[in-house]
Design a protein around this motif. Structure first.
Motif, mmCIF file in Angstrom:
data_model
loop_
_atom_site.group_PDB
_atom_site.id
_atom_site.type_symbol
_atom_site.label_atom_id
_atom_site.label_comp_id
_atom_site.label_asym_id
_atom_site.label_seq_id
_atom_site.Cartn_x
_atom_site.Cartn_y
_atom_site.Cartn_z
ATOM 1 N N ALA A 11 -33.627 -9.207 -14.431
ATOM 2 C CA ALA A 11 -33.328 -8.126 -15.371
ATOM 3 C C ALA A 11 -34.545 -7.800 -16.223
ATOM 4 O O ALA A 11 -34.856 -6.628 -16.473
ATOM 5 C CB ALA A 11 -32.143 -8.510 -16.260
ATOM 6 N N GLU A 12 -35.255 -8.847 -16.659
ATOM 7 C CA GLU A 12 -36.449 -8.594 -17.472
ATOM 8 C C GLU A 12 -37.541 -7.924 -16.657
ATOM 9 O O GLU A 12 -38.242 -7.032 -17.132
ATOM 10 C CB GLU A 12 -36.966 -9.922 -18.056
ATOM 11 C CG GLU A 12 -36.102 -10.441 -19.196
ATOM 12 C CD GLU A 12 -36.475 -11.856 -19.621
ATOM 13 O OE1 GLU A 12 -35.869 -12.356 -20.591
ATOM 14 O OE2 GLU A 12 -37.361 -12.471 -18.971
ATOM 15 N N GLU A 38 -41.065 -0.131 -8.244
ATOM 16 C CA GLU A 38 -42.017 -0.801 -9.150
ATOM 17 C C GLU A 38 -41.595 -2.246 -9.422
ATOM 18 O O GLU A 38 -42.435 -3.134 -9.571
ATOM 19 C CB GLU A 38 -42.109 -0.012 -10.472
ATOM 20 C CG GLU A 38 -42.987 -0.615 -11.553
ATOM 21 C CD GLU A 38 -44.405 -0.031 -11.560
ATOM 22 O OE1 GLU A 38 -44.686 0.888 -10.788
ATOM 23 O OE2 GLU A 38 -45.217 -0.524 -12.380
ATOM 24 N N ALA A 39 -40.295 -2.501 -9.480
ATOM 25 C CA ALA A 39 -39.793 -3.838 -9.797
ATOM 26 C C ALA A 39 -39.668 -4.713 -8.551
ATOM 27 O O ALA A 39 -39.471 -5.930 -8.654
ATOM 28 C CB ALA A 39 -38.445 -3.746 -10.501
ATOM 29 N N GLY A 40 -39.732 -4.105 -7.378
ATOM 30 C CA GLY A 40 -39.581 -4.871 -6.139
ATOM 31 C C GLY A 40 -38.133 -5.244 -5.859
ATOM 32 O O GLY A 40 -37.858 -6.302 -5.278
ATOM 33 N N VAL A 41 -37.193 -4.417 -6.265
ATOM 34 C CA VAL A 41 -35.774 -4.647 -5.984
ATOM 35 C C VAL A 41 -35.182 -3.337 -5.473
ATOM 36 O O VAL A 41 -35.868 -2.333 -5.343
ATOM 37 C CB VAL A 41 -35.000 -5.115 -7.250
ATOM 38 C CG1 VAL A 41 -35.561 -6.444 -7.763
ATOM 39 C CG2 VAL A 41 -35.027 -4.033 -8.310
ATOM 40 N N SER A 42 -33.871 -3.373 -5.210
ATOM 41 C CA SER A 42 -33.207 -2.147 -4.784
ATOM 42 C C SER A 42 -32.604 -1.435 -5.983
ATOM 43 O O SER A 42 -32.335 -2.043 -7.020
ATOM 44 C CB SER A 42 -32.068 -2.476 -3.816
ATOM 45 O OG SER A 42 -31.029 -3.131 -4.511
ATOM 46 N N ALA A 43 -32.377 -0.116 -5.831
ATOM 47 C CA ALA A 43 -31.748 0.642 -6.915
ATOM 48 C C ALA A 43 -30.355 0.088 -7.200
ATOM 49 O O ALA A 43 -29.904 0.045 -8.339
ATOM 50 C CB ALA A 43 -31.668 2.117 -6.536
ATOM 51 N N GLY A 44 -29.664 -0.328 -6.149
ATOM 52 C CA GLY A 44 -28.333 -0.888 -6.324
ATOM 53 C C GLY A 44 -28.330 -2.111 -7.221
ATOM 54 O O GLY A 44 -27.414 -2.304 -8.031
ATOM 55 N N ILE A 99 -30.377 -2.703 -9.663
ATOM 56 C CA ILE A 99 -30.565 -2.271 -11.051
ATOM 57 C C ILE A 99 -29.217 -1.878 -11.648
ATOM 58 O O ILE A 99 -28.875 -2.253 -12.766
ATOM 59 C CB ILE A 99 -31.557 -1.080 -11.130
ATOM 60 C CG1 ILE A 99 -32.962 -1.541 -10.688
ATOM 61 C CG2 ILE A 99 -31.610 -0.530 -12.547
ATOM 62 C CD1 ILE A 99 -34.014 -0.444 -10.736
ATOM 63 N N VAL A 100 -28.456 -1.099 -10.893
ATOM 64 C CA VAL A 100 -27.153 -0.644 -11.382
ATOM 65 C C VAL A 100 -26.196 -1.830 -11.521
ATOM 66 O O VAL A 100 -25.386 -1.891 -12.443
ATOM 67 C CB VAL A 100 -26.580 0.441 -10.455
ATOM 68 C CG1 VAL A 100 -25.167 0.801 -10.861
ATOM 69 C CG2 VAL A 100 -27.480 1.673 -10.473
ATOM 70 N N GLN A 101 -26.348 -2.792 -10.608
ATOM 71 C CA GLN A 101 -25.503 -3.979 -10.709
ATOM 72 C C GLN A 101 -25.775 -4.726 -12.014
ATOM 73 O O GLN A 101 -24.871 -5.185 -12.705
ATOM 74 C CB GLN A 101 -25.800 -4.889 -9.523
ATOM 75 C CG GLN A 101 -24.703 -5.835 -9.182
ATOM 76 C CD GLN A 101 -25.052 -6.639 -7.941
ATOM 77 O OE1 GLN A 101 -26.228 -7.011 -7.740
ATOM 78 N NE2 GLN A 101 -24.063 -6.907 -7.122
ATOM 79 N N LEU A 102 -27.061 -4.838 -12.354
ATOM 80 C CA LEU A 102 -27.434 -5.634 -13.523
ATOM 81 C C LEU A 102 -27.262 -4.889 -14.842
ATOM 82 O O LEU A 102 -26.947 -5.499 -15.866
ATOM 83 C CB LEU A 102 -28.884 -6.107 -13.403
ATOM 84 C CG LEU A 102 -29.121 -7.259 -12.430
ATOM 85 C CD1 LEU A 102 -30.608 -7.513 -12.266
ATOM 86 C CD2 LEU A 102 -28.430 -8.530 -12.940
ATOM 87 N N PHE A 103 -27.536 -3.584 -14.831
ATOM 88 C CA PHE A 103 -27.502 -2.849 -16.097
ATOM 89 C C PHE A 103 -26.300 -1.931 -16.218
ATOM 90 O O PHE A 103 -25.949 -1.508 -17.306
ATOM 91 C CB PHE A 103 -28.795 -2.048 -16.280
ATOM 92 C CG PHE A 103 -30.007 -2.910 -16.541
ATOM 93 C CD1 PHE A 103 -30.779 -3.372 -15.486
ATOM 94 C CD2 PHE A 103 -30.353 -3.284 -17.827
ATOM 95 C CE1 PHE A 103 -31.883 -4.188 -15.714
ATOM 96 C CE2 PHE A 103 -31.460 -4.091 -18.069
ATOM 97 C CZ PHE A 103 -32.226 -4.544 -16.995
ATOM 98 N N LEU A 156 -29.780 1.340 -18.544
ATOM 99 C CA LEU A 156 -31.141 0.814 -18.429
ATOM 100 C C LEU A 156 -32.046 1.453 -19.475
ATOM 101 O O LEU A 156 -32.844 0.767 -20.123
ATOM 102 C CB LEU A 156 -31.701 1.095 -17.033
ATOM 103 C CG LEU A 156 -33.186 0.751 -16.834
ATOM 104 C CD1 LEU A 156 -33.404 -0.760 -16.975
ATOM 105 C CD2 LEU A 156 -33.686 1.231 -15.470
ATOM 106 N N HIS A 157 -31.893 2.746 -19.645
ATOM 107 C CA HIS A 157 -32.661 3.474 -20.657
ATOM 108 C C HIS A 157 -32.398 2.862 -22.035
ATOM 109 O O HIS A 157 -33.315 2.580 -22.817
ATOM 110 C CB HIS A 157 -32.254 4.940 -20.611
ATOM 111 C CG HIS A 157 -32.892 5.790 -21.663
ATOM 112 N ND1 HIS A 157 -32.386 7.014 -22.004
ATOM 113 C CD2 HIS A 157 -33.979 5.626 -22.443
ATOM 114 C CE1 HIS A 157 -33.143 7.555 -22.933
ATOM 115 N NE2 HIS A 157 -34.110 6.720 -23.236
#
Lengths: 217, 217
Positions: free
Chosen positions: A10-11, A36-42, A44-48, A54-55
């Motif tokens: 997450a960080e 940029e983070a080296g993960v999937s968009a999914g 990001i949505v899962q975590l945030f 996220l914003h």
DNA sequence: CTAGCCTCTAAACATGCGTTTAGCAGCGCC
DNA sequence: GGCGCTGCTAAACGCATGTTTAGAGGCTAG
């Protein structure tokens, strides 16, 4: 000045988001942040929860970073907090993020600007009391004006220069500081207009006659 | 000050676009422009070719309007062209459009900013020659700084206030002028810093010793 | 070994937006 | 009346983006 390296996914995502949003604005696609983070968009949505969340997380984080830096004593009446942060390469993404976040508008942005104005009110009041800065007819208006125009200018420069990576972003902010320092210091020191006529006319117009020091002129 | 009413569908569309883009930014959907103009989005694309071409057409038109207004003699060193335009209700959409167009970035925006800077160079040079404005160590840098910060500030205000219709847009610009006039005049007249120390230090730093008038201080 | 949990992805889905397409109505000319 | 042109629309299309879904792999505890 070194910030803590991210230790969780997450960080890592949040830092990547600050960089991408700072360079490209809040309209940058989530897929760009993910790359940029080296993960999937999914992920990001899962975590945030969503792009908007996220914003929000980025806003809170950047405000916390700024608060910590203030606590470390980055106070100096001659340069705004923003300018001081922009002088440190590692903090450039934060400065860019702030400018881009306010540029995007909305409730987040208004909160951000109000924070910056409140901060500056503190510095300026101290500087006036110390005799470093001239007093103003309306301190609140002056500080808001100075803060907003600095933020707006920086945001505009980011839009015009459109940095494509971190190095271009640093170069962009360097150029900005280089090109604005002299004019700003000149303006702050000697003003622009050769006499007081327009200020005095305006003060008469708003029903506030020139202060006592005018009588001496 | 009255602008010519549109007489063709293309002109109607273009005016609607200036209004919508000025209020909401260049990201506003073409369907919003179409609704404002009372036509379909397809008609806009038929007449202009694309959204980007419409944007370009708006840029050219607004620049032409500004050029005509300049020819009518709106020159006065105390207020920028932008400020003068913003005082006229009918011209508020043009001012907002300019700010939003530069905020969007890209080649259009750079061209726009360069036009505004070139314009301001003319006024300021005249004002310095007339003794109304103080001379600068670097006139180009000063004028660019003043122009960009004014534009950036206005763009930021538009984003923060997010006017939903023409009346709110006018009110937004009124508020902006009301809140910035005093601080601006104050800064232009008396500066901000109580003494010249920082300016002089900076000038020494960049290898340009204080000019002759410092010797008198 | 199995089940449950955590971390994560690729692909699918729903939506909005710029653009294209098919076609209608009105007008003027032959 | 038919044809061609102009002005215009609604709907379809293609694509980008935020979000959801299905499922894989790894790890740990019972």
């Amino acid at each position: 000045m070194r910030l803590a390296a991210p230790s969780t996914t997450a960080e890592t995502i949040r830092e990547a988001a600050v960089r991408v949003f700072g360079r490209e604005g809040l309209g940058a696609p989530l897929r760009s942040v993910a790359a940029e983070a080296g993960v999937s968009a999914g992920r990001i949505v899962q975590l945030f929860g969503s792009k908007d969340a996220l914003h929000r997380a980025c806003d809170e984080h950047v405000l916390a970073v700024v608060r910590d830096l203030k606590r470390e004593g980055m106070t100096d009446a001659g340069a705004s907090l923003l300018t001081r942060l922009a002088m440190v390469d590692g903090l450039v993404p934060y400065v860019a993020y702030i400018a881009r976040s306010v540029q995007a508008g909305g409730e987040h942005a208004r909160t951000f600007v109000q924070h910056m104005v409140d901060d500056a009110m503190g510095y300026v009041a101290d500087a006036v009391a110390a005799g470093v800065v001239r007093p103003s007819h309306d301190e609140g208006a002056r500080v808001r004006y100075l803060t907003e125009s600095a933020l707006g200018h920086l945001a505009l420069r980011l839009s015009l220069d459109a940095p494509r990576d971190g190095d271009e972003l640093v170069a962009c902010l360097r150029r900005h500081l280089d090109s604005t320092t002299l004019p700003l210091l000149e303006l702050f020191t000697q003003g622009f207009l050769a006499d007081r006529r327009m200020l005095d006319e305006y003060l008469m117009y708003v029903g506030d006659p020139p202060a006592r020091e005018q009588a001496q002129a």
